[in-house]
Scaffold this motif. Structure first.
Motif, PDB file in Angstrom:
ATOM      1  N   ARG A   1       0.297  -1.461  -0.026  1.00  0.00           N
ATOM      2  CA  ARG A   1       0.075   0.223   0.059  1.00  0.00           C
ATOM      3  C   ARG A   1       0.856   1.430   0.113  1.00  0.00           C
ATOM      4  O   ARG A   1       1.222   1.357   0.988  1.00  0.00           O
TER       5      ARG A   1
ATOM      6  N   GLN B   1      -0.345   5.006  -0.406  1.00  0.00           N
ATOM      7  CA  GLN B   1      -1.180   5.446  -0.219  1.00  0.00           C
ATOM      8  C   GLN B   1      -0.776   6.565   1.412  1.00  0.00           C
ATOM      9  O   GLN B   1      -0.283   5.953   2.527  1.00  0.00           O
ATOM     10  N   VAL B   2      -0.375   7.459   1.083  1.00  0.00           N
ATOM     11  CA  VAL B   2       0.043   8.383   2.365  1.00  0.00           C
ATOM     12  C   VAL B   2      -0.922   7.936   3.490  1.00  0.00           C
ATOM     13  O   VAL B   2      -0.246   7.358   5.023  1.00  0.00           O
ATOM     14  N   SER B   3      -2.290   8.054   3.253  1.00  0.00           N
ATOM     15  CA  SER B   3      -2.698   7.644   4.652  1.00  0.00           C
ATOM     16  C   SER B   3      -2.598   6.325   5.368  1.00  0.00           C
ATOM     17  O   SER B   3      -2.731   5.696   6.589  1.00  0.00           O
ATOM     18  N   ASP B   4      -2.445   5.259   4.448  1.00  0.00           N
ATOM     19  CA  ASP B   4      -2.004   3.598   4.836  1.00  0.00           C
ATOM     20  C   ASP B   4      -0.843   3.640   5.922  1.00  0.00           C
ATOM     21  O   ASP B   4      -0.837   3.216   6.913  1.00  0.00           O
ATOM     22  N   ARG B   5       0.119   4.633   5.557  1.00  0.00           N
ATOM     23  CA  ARG B   5       1.208   4.439   5.392  1.00  0.00           C
ATOM     24  C   ARG B   5       1.549   5.260   7.842  1.00  0.00           C
ATOM     25  O   ARG B   5       2.149   4.996   8.324  1.00  0.00           O
ATOM     26  N   ILE B   6       0.230   6.723   6.698  1.00  0.00           N
ATOM     27  CA  ILE B   6       0.220   6.844   8.436  1.00  0.00           C
ATOM     28  C   ILE B   6      -0.394   6.404   9.614  1.00  0.00           C
ATOM     29  O   ILE B   6       0.254   6.052  10.926  1.00  0.00           O
ATOM     30  N   SER B   7      -1.324   5.485   9.035  1.00  0.00           N
ATOM     31  CA  SER B   7      -2.282   4.870   9.871  1.00  0.00           C
ATOM     32  C   SER B   7      -1.347   3.587  10.793  1.00  0.00           C
ATOM     33  O   SER B   7      -1.091   3.133  11.519  1.00  0.00           O
TER      34      SER B   7
ATOM     35  N   ASP C   1       1.053   5.296  13.001  1.00  0.00           N
ATOM     36  CA  ASP C   1       0.037   5.473  14.552  1.00  0.00           C
ATOM     37  C   ASP C   1      -0.280   3.781  15.318  1.00  0.00           C
ATOM     38  O   ASP C   1      -0.050   4.174  16.431  1.00  0.00           O
TER      39      ASP C   1
END
Length: 221
Positions: A81, A83-89, A92
């Motif tokens: 994956r 996507q930036v959102s996937d990496r951030i999650s 986190d």
């Protein structure tokens, strides 16, 4: 060091294990979520390489479970994956780093070294005991400034002992840290590596003491 690789792609897992073993690391391989939980709950690892998409579960669920047990083992996520959102999650949830598939093996190795350095603390990257200096990340030992050549498992054995001078290590504990789960090796192999390491340390201020019925201890001075 001892790594846990959680990856269901057998070809990729084989390649990663081979590269890490060349560097002298011991690698246990879990192909599914349930095996990963079993390994992580019963063994101590220096680093976990975690695939997100597993055949019987989600790597993020494993990460949550692992952190809920108050384990601070560094985790590098292997993910397709981007996507930036996937990496951030992923970060986190408690991951220390991530590598996007497909990846270069040298990049993965570099990220492993970086994470391990951060875990150890950059100010303590080398260990000095008497006239011996050990760098666990570089995998090097010098005595009076002269390099001592050690084989991979000799280095890993020294790393265990030198990180806890004065501590007694039972033979079975050393065995678990030096050999992977599926290696067909007797515990007596530890005696062989202890003997080899003692010869390498003859000119140093370090000595390995055998405590019968208890295990081994590194002393210095």
């Amino acid at each position: 060091m001892k790594f846990l690789l959680i990856e269901d792609n057998k070809e990729l897992a084989s390649a990663v294990c081979a590269r890490m073993q060349i560097d002298g690391h011991v690698v246990d391989h879990a192909e599914c979520f349930q095996d990963a939980i079993a390994f992580a709950d019963t063994e101590d690892y220096d680093l976990i390489l975690l695939d997100i998409m597993l055949p019987d579960g989600d790597g993020r669920t494993f990460l949550k479970h692992h952190r809920s047990r108050q384990k601070d083992t560094p985790v590098i996520v292997l993910t397709a994956r981007s996507q930036v959102s996937d990496r951030i999650s992923i970060l986190d949830l408690g991951a220390d780093d991530y590598v996007t598939k497909p990846f270069d093996h040298e990049e993965l190795q570099a990220r492993c070294r970086a994470v391990l350095r951060r875990k150890a603390g950059t100010t303590q990257s080398t260990i000095q005991l008497g006239n011996a200096t050990f760098d666990p990340v570089a995998g090097s030992l010098t005595v009076d400034g002269k390099p001592i050549t050690l084989r991979n498992r000799e280095l890993r054995l020294l790393e265990l002992l030198i990180n806890a001078p004065g501590q007694i290590f039972p033979k079975h504990k050393l065995f678990d840290r030096l050999f992977a789960y599926d290696e067909d090796v007797s515990e007596n192999a530890i005696e062989v590596y202890i003997g080899r390491l003692r010869k390498h340390l003859e000119t140093s201020d370090l000595r390995i003491t055998t405590l019968r019925g208890l295990g081994y201890r590194l002393d210095h001075g």
